[in-house]
Scaffold this active site. Structure first.
Site, PDB file in Angstrom:
ATOM      1  N   PRO A 139       4.364   6.268   6.550  1.00 57.66           N
ATOM      2  CA  PRO A 139       3.968   5.012   7.193  1.00 57.66           C
ATOM      3  C   PRO A 139       2.537   5.006   7.714  1.00 57.66           C
ATOM      4  CG  PRO A 139       6.189   5.582   7.855  1.00 57.66           C
ATOM      5  CD  PRO A 139       5.665   6.763   7.068  1.00 57.66           C
ATOM      6  N   ARG A 165       5.913   5.463   1.192  1.00 55.74           N
ATOM      7  CA  ARG A 165       4.771   6.326   1.492  1.00 55.74           C
ATOM      8  C   ARG A 165       4.794   6.622   2.987  1.00 55.74           C
ATOM      9  NH1 ARG A 165      -1.508   4.449   0.265  1.00 55.74           N
ATOM     10  NH2 ARG A 165      -2.472   6.518   0.275  1.00 55.74           N
ATOM     11  N   LYS A 196       0.817  -1.215   0.000  1.00 53.16           N
ATOM     12  CA  LYS A 196       0.000   0.000   0.000  1.00 53.16           C
ATOM     13  C   LYS A 196       0.850   1.264   0.000  1.00 53.16           C
ATOM     14  CE  LYS A 196      -3.693  -0.437  -0.380  1.00 53.16           C
ATOM     15  NZ  LYS A 196      -4.404  -0.771  -1.657  1.00 53.16           N
ATOM     16  N   ASP A 235      -0.039   6.724   6.448  1.00 54.12           N
ATOM     17  CA  ASP A 235      -0.931   6.591   5.290  1.00 54.12           C
ATOM     18  C   ASP A 235      -0.949   5.156   4.791  1.00 54.12           C
ATOM     19  OD1 ASP A 235      -2.144   9.117   4.788  1.00 54.12           O
ATOM     20  OD2 ASP A 235      -0.233   9.885   4.053  1.00 54.12           O
ATOM     21  N   ALA A 236       0.234   4.527   4.712  1.00 51.98           N
ATOM     22  CA  ALA A 236       0.288   3.128   4.278  1.00 51.98           C
ATOM     23  C   ALA A 236      -0.494   2.239   5.240  1.00 51.98           C
ATOM     24  CB  ALA A 236       1.743   2.671   4.189  1.00 51.98           C
ATOM     25  N   GLY A 282       2.296   2.337  -3.139  1.00 47.67           N
ATOM     26  CA  GLY A 282       2.433   2.754  -4.527  1.00 47.67           C
ATOM     27  C   GLY A 282       2.931   1.659  -5.442  1.00 47.67           C
ATOM     28  N   HIS A 288       7.369  -7.432  -1.974  1.00 41.23           N
ATOM     29  CA  HIS A 288       7.166  -6.714  -0.716  1.00 41.23           C
ATOM     30  C   HIS A 288       8.226  -7.120   0.316  1.00 41.23           C
ATOM     31  CE1 HIS A 288       3.640  -4.717  -2.069  1.00 41.23           C
ATOM     32  NE2 HIS A 288       2.828  -5.761  -2.025  1.00 41.23           N
ATOM     33  N   THR A 296       1.323  -0.925  -7.096  1.00 42.85           N
ATOM     34  CA  THR A 296       0.549  -1.096  -8.329  1.00 42.85           C
ATOM     35  C   THR A 296       0.713   0.115  -9.241  1.00 42.85           C
ATOM     36  OG1 THR A 296      -1.042  -2.535  -7.229  1.00 42.85           O
ATOM     37  CG2 THR A 296      -1.775  -1.455  -9.249  1.00 42.85           C
ATOM     38  N   TRP A 297       0.799   1.279  -8.643  1.00 42.07           N
ATOM     39  CA  TRP A 297       0.982   2.509  -9.426  1.00 42.07           C
ATOM     40  C   TRP A 297       2.313   2.454 -10.179  1.00 42.07           C
ATOM     41  CZ3 TRP A 297       0.696   8.068  -6.923  1.00 42.07           C
ATOM     42  CH2 TRP A 297       0.349   8.997  -7.910  1.00 42.07           C
TER      43      TRP A 297
END
Length: 299
Positions: free
Chosen positions: A113, A111, A35, A115-116, A37, A92, A39-40
């Site tokens: 931490p 990101r 989580k 927010d992730a 980024g 990961h 996939t982005w």
């Protein structure tokens, strides 16, 4: 081969699986905590590889998550070996648990931490894996989830529950080899602030060029709203029924979701953990990227 790498074994992760992958010099690895980024960045790589804004990314098959135990490794390795084109893979696992090739490119994305963590809370509610209920109970009036986020270890059983220690291990392992020309750190906040600049940076690292008008279309395709609107195409295993909602995988794409969600004591405990592990400059980058400060903060 594992003698040169840390061992990461979790409910989902087994980084010994990398021993069956023969790395090619033009391979591209997207290495991130969940989580953050992943996939982005994979989508950016897929778009740059193809030069086609309509490309069917099919990330879980074409750019596989090698560490995850769900698929038989012999099948994954055979699929990778049979690919005649340039390959990308995701992980990961922190870089100290991966095979570090001298030429392949490693794109590490981070990101804030918190927010992730809050994005991961939403994510575990969207996937049918009851194993996560132990760390992420649906009803959590006692704050168990955040306590486990702060107390969990960076490896072993805790690995896949993404505690803070695992994020910090990712960051410290990336910083340890960041002087290598084929290891590059990106930040989610910088990708949001300047997606065209991110595309240009990745394209340069990968030695890929497209005409300006094509790049513009690729950037538009990787915009958050487009990826969410076309979630069946862009979500991992999209359209396969793995997640309750493919669109929910792209929850909001915003930062600062944790504001107002944590008590003063919880924030103080988080601050203490961060300051114990990181210098002020490293902490500022991990939380806010190149801006180094909360854009919503007032002085």
């Amino acid at each position: 081969m594992m003698t040169q790498r840390k061992l990461y074994l979790g409910a989902l992760t087994d980084n010994r699986r990398w021993d069956k992958v023969t790395i090619r010099p033009d391979d591209v690895f997207v290495v991130t905590p969940p989580k953050s980024g992943t996939t982005w960045m994979q989508t950016i790589v897929a778009l740059l590889f193809s030069g086609d804004p309509e490309v069917e990314t099919e990330l879980s098959v074409k750019m596989p998550w090698v560490d995850i135990r769900i698929r038989e490794m012999d099948e994954v390795a055979a699929r990778l070996e049979a690919m005649p084109h340039r390959r990308s893979m995701k992980s990961h696992t922190p870089l100290d648990g991966l095979p570090l090739d001298g030429q392949a490119q490693y794109l590490c994305v981070f990101r804030h931490p918190l927010d992730a963590h809050f994005s991961f809370r939403k994510h575990v509610g969207n996937i049918p894996m009851p194993w996560f209920d132990h760390w992420y109970p649906e009803e959590d009036s006692d704050g168990i989830t955040f306590r486990r986020f702060l107390d969990g270890g960076p490896e072993g059983f805790d690995t896949d529950a993404m505690p803070l220690a695992h994020i910090l291990r990712h960051y410290e392992a990336a910083l340890a080899v960041a002087d290598r020309p084929n290891v590059t750190l990106f930040h989610y906040a910088d990708m949001r602030r300047d997606l065209p600049g991110t595309f240009a940076r990745v394209a340069s690292l990968l030695g890929i060029s497209h005409p300006a008008e094509v790049m513009d279309l690729l950037v538009q395709a990787a915009g958050f709203d487009n990826m969410r609107a076309n979630a069946i195409r862009y979500a991992p295993s999209g359209g396969k029924g793995f997640m309750k909602s493919d669109a929910a995988f792209f929850h909001s794409g915003t930062s600062g979701k944790w504001h107002g969600q944590l008590s003063d004591a919880e924030l103080a405990a988080y601050d203490a953990a961060m300051d114990a592990h990181l210098t002020p400059d490293d902490r500022a980058w991990l939380e806010y990227g190149s801006a180094g400060a909360d854009p919503g903060a007032t002085s």
